[in-house]
Motif scaffolding. Structure first.
Motif, short mmCIF file in Angstrom:
data_model
loop_
_atom_site.label_atom_id
_atom_site.label_comp_id
_atom_site.label_asym_id
_atom_site.label_seq_id
_atom_site.Cartn_x
_atom_site.Cartn_y
_atom_site.Cartn_z
N MET A 1 -69.82 49.49 -47.60
CA MET A 1 -69.65 50.09 -46.20
C MET A 1 -70.86 50.38 -45.45
N ILE A 2 -71.04 49.58 -43.97
CA ILE A 2 -72.14 49.47 -43.23
C ILE A 2 -71.96 50.89 -42.40
N ASP A 3 -72.77 51.76 -42.17
CA ASP A 3 -72.97 52.80 -41.36
C ASP A 3 -73.71 52.43 -40.09
N LEU A 4 -73.04 52.11 -38.88
CA LEU A 4 -73.75 51.47 -37.78
C LEU A 4 -73.55 52.52 -36.41
N CYS A 5 -74.77 52.84 -35.98
CA CYS A 5 -74.78 53.70 -34.68
C CYS A 5 -75.27 52.84 -33.61
N ILE A 6 -74.55 52.90 -32.53
CA ILE A 6 -74.65 52.15 -31.28
C ILE A 6 -75.05 53.15 -30.02
N ASP A 7 -75.95 52.70 -29.42
CA ASP A 7 -76.27 53.52 -27.97
C ASP A 7 -75.43 52.85 -26.99
N ALA A 8 -74.38 53.34 -26.78
CA ALA A 8 -73.35 52.96 -25.74
C ALA A 8 -73.19 53.57 -24.41
N ARG A 9 -74.52 54.26 -24.03
CA ARG A 9 -74.42 54.97 -22.91
C ARG A 9 -74.35 54.08 -21.51
N MET A 10 -74.56 52.77 -21.83
CA MET A 10 -74.64 52.00 -20.55
C MET A 10 -73.31 51.10 -20.55
N ALA A 11 -72.39 51.57 -21.30
CA ALA A 11 -71.03 50.75 -21.10
C ALA A 11 -70.48 50.74 -19.64
N LEU A 12 -70.76 51.39 -18.96
CA LEU A 12 -70.23 51.40 -17.43
C LEU A 12 -71.25 50.38 -16.63
N SER A 13 -72.16 49.97 -17.16
CA SER A 13 -72.95 49.10 -16.32
C SER A 13 -72.57 47.58 -16.48
N SER A 14 -72.85 46.79 -15.33
CA SER A 14 -72.33 45.62 -15.15
C SER A 14 -72.21 44.53 -16.47
N GLY A 15 -73.27 44.05 -16.61
CA GLY A 15 -73.43 42.89 -17.68
C GLY A 15 -73.66 43.63 -19.05
N ILE A 16 -74.59 44.47 -19.23
CA ILE A 16 -74.74 45.20 -20.37
C ILE A 16 -73.41 45.82 -20.92
N GLY A 17 -72.71 46.64 -19.78
CA GLY A 17 -71.53 47.25 -20.15
C GLY A 17 -70.46 46.40 -20.69
N ARG A 18 -70.39 45.29 -20.07
CA ARG A 18 -69.37 44.31 -20.64
C ARG A 18 -69.75 43.93 -22.03
N TYR A 19 -70.88 43.54 -22.28
CA TYR A 19 -71.36 43.19 -23.59
C TYR A 19 -70.99 44.21 -24.48
N ILE A 20 -71.27 45.38 -24.29
CA ILE A 20 -70.99 46.68 -25.13
C ILE A 20 -69.48 46.72 -25.49
N CYS A 21 -68.56 46.88 -24.52
CA CYS A 21 -67.26 47.04 -24.38
C CYS A 21 -66.47 46.01 -25.26
N GLU A 22 -67.06 44.80 -24.90
CA GLU A 22 -66.45 43.38 -25.52
C GLU A 22 -66.59 43.49 -27.13
N ILE A 23 -67.83 43.80 -27.72
CA ILE A 23 -68.07 43.31 -29.03
C ILE A 23 -67.47 44.56 -29.65
N LEU A 24 -67.54 45.79 -29.17
CA LEU A 24 -67.06 46.85 -29.85
C LEU A 24 -65.66 46.72 -30.07
N SER A 25 -64.71 45.98 -29.28
CA SER A 25 -63.24 45.86 -29.72
C SER A 25 -63.21 44.98 -31.05
N PHE A 26 -64.17 44.25 -31.48
CA PHE A 26 -64.19 43.52 -32.65
C PHE A 26 -64.93 44.12 -33.75
N PHE A 27 -65.41 45.45 -33.63
CA PHE A 27 -65.98 46.16 -34.60
C PHE A 27 -65.23 47.00 -35.44
N ARG A 28 -64.04 46.95 -35.29
CA ARG A 28 -63.08 47.81 -35.90
C ARG A 28 -62.64 47.13 -37.27
N LYS A 29 -63.72 47.16 -38.03
CA LYS A 29 -63.88 46.41 -39.44
C LYS A 29 -63.60 47.50 -40.63
N GLY A 30 -62.91 47.04 -41.67
CA GLY A 30 -62.92 47.86 -42.81
C GLY A 30 -64.40 48.33 -43.33
#
Length: 333
Positions: A1-30
């Motif tokens: 198990m990998i414990d990963l903490c992500i600073d997601a406070r810029m998720a509503l920003s344009s480019g960086i926000g899109r990056y955060i939200c899009e990759i998060l959708s694939f981070f729901r791994k066992g």
């Protein structure tokens, strides 16, 4: 198990926000346990992840003071922007993504000083990611040789695609019948003053210029409406003086909208032969590119087809998988 903490406070920003939200959708791994730093609870994109409220302004002194108290014990702390923690934190390793060095190139003297200081701190991270070979080159030009992993961004094929015309979207924003589209903010490096000057000389009476995004005449657009607007546009024009990647051209390509882009920054790397290029400092070239795409139907058709092929090379799934490979390799190193 990998414990990963992500600073997601810029998720509503344009480019960086899109990056955060899009990759998060694939981070729901066992094998991943993900914790997000968020400015508030209740976001749809954050559902299913552990969350820690950290509503401190980005780039602030308070941010740096509180980072060690908010970041939990973890294997990796991931900063999706260069505002990394300066003080020691409870993470075994730090990961940073540096999207561009725009603040060094176009910032005020204070912004440049801050950016240089923080980028030096960011480049001390265990894993350094960037989004284009252009930005990797910029990092090495300013800060010398170092290991930087290039992971391109993607286009969401479920969100951006060819759609039937929407009279509801056209009416909602009072869009003209025929228009050239710009998508982005109005920061100086976006070069909107040159675009406006160039468009005045196009002299096609039935053609309008529609600019959407933060600080533009049409403002920010509802997320579900942007694809419809790409579909309605004659073309996307993207006149930036500097880009670390450039998402709108890929989104336009996926939506069947031909693209006119500047020869600057990462854009030739991202768009390859699927766009019509111009010198962003030459208003006449921008004017001519707009005229050509509106009057030359064969050119328009060709760019649309090349765009469909080009955008297939970029996916958020691949972007996320490349991140996960780096995390796994670093754990076992």
């Amino acid at each position: 198990m990998i414990d990963l903490c992500i600073d997601a406070r810029m998720a509503l920003s344009s480019g960086i926000g899109r990056y955060i939200c899009e990759i998060l959708s694939f981070f729901r791994k066992g094998f991943l346990r993900v914790t997000l730093l968020v400015d508030q609870l209740g976001y749809d994109w954050a559902q299913g992840f552990d969350q820690i409220v950290f509503n401190t302004p980005i780039y602030s002194f308070r941010e740096q003071l509180l980072y060690p108290m908010r970041i939990p014990t973890c294997d990796f702390f991931f900063s999706p922007h260069y505002n990394v923690p300066i003080l020691p934190i409870s993470a075994k390793k730090q990961v940073v993504t540096i999207h561009d060095l725009c603040h060094l190139e176009f910032g005020t003297p204070l912004q440049k000083s801050y950016a240089k200081f923080m980028l030096k701190k960011a480049l001390a991270s265990d894993i350094i990611i960037t989004v284009s070979h252009f930005t990797k080159g910029e990092i090495q030009k300013h800060f010398g040789p170092r290991q930087v992993h290039v992971i391109p961004l993607g286009a969401n094929e479920r969100r951006f695609k060819v759609l039937s015309p929407s009279s509801a979207v056209r009416g909602r924003y009072r869009l003209p019948k025929k228009f050239i589209l710009y998508v982005g903010n109005n920061k100086p490096h976006k070069n909107l003053h040159m675009l406006k000057a160039a468009f005045q000389n196009v002299q096609l009476s039935d053609l309008a210029l529609v600019m959407v995004g933060k600080g533009t005449p049409y403002g920010e657009i509802e997320e579900g409406d942007l694809c419809h607007i790409y579909n309605m546009a004659e073309a996307l024009v993207f006149p930036s003086l500097y880009e670390g990647f450039g998402l709108p051209p890929l989104e336009a390509m996926a939506s069947g909208c031909p693209t006119l882009v500047s020869k600057a920054g990462s854009l030739p790397e991202v768009c390859s032969d699927a766009s019509l290029y111009f010198d962003p400092n030459n208003a006449s070239e921008i004017t001519e590119a707009i005229r050509r795409i509106v009057t030359d139907q064969e050119l328009k058709k060709n760019l649309i087809q090349k765009g469909f092929q080009r955008v297939k090379m970029f996916s958020w799934k691949k972007t996320a998988e490349e991140h996960l490979k780096l995390f796994e390799a670093s754990v076992h190193a």
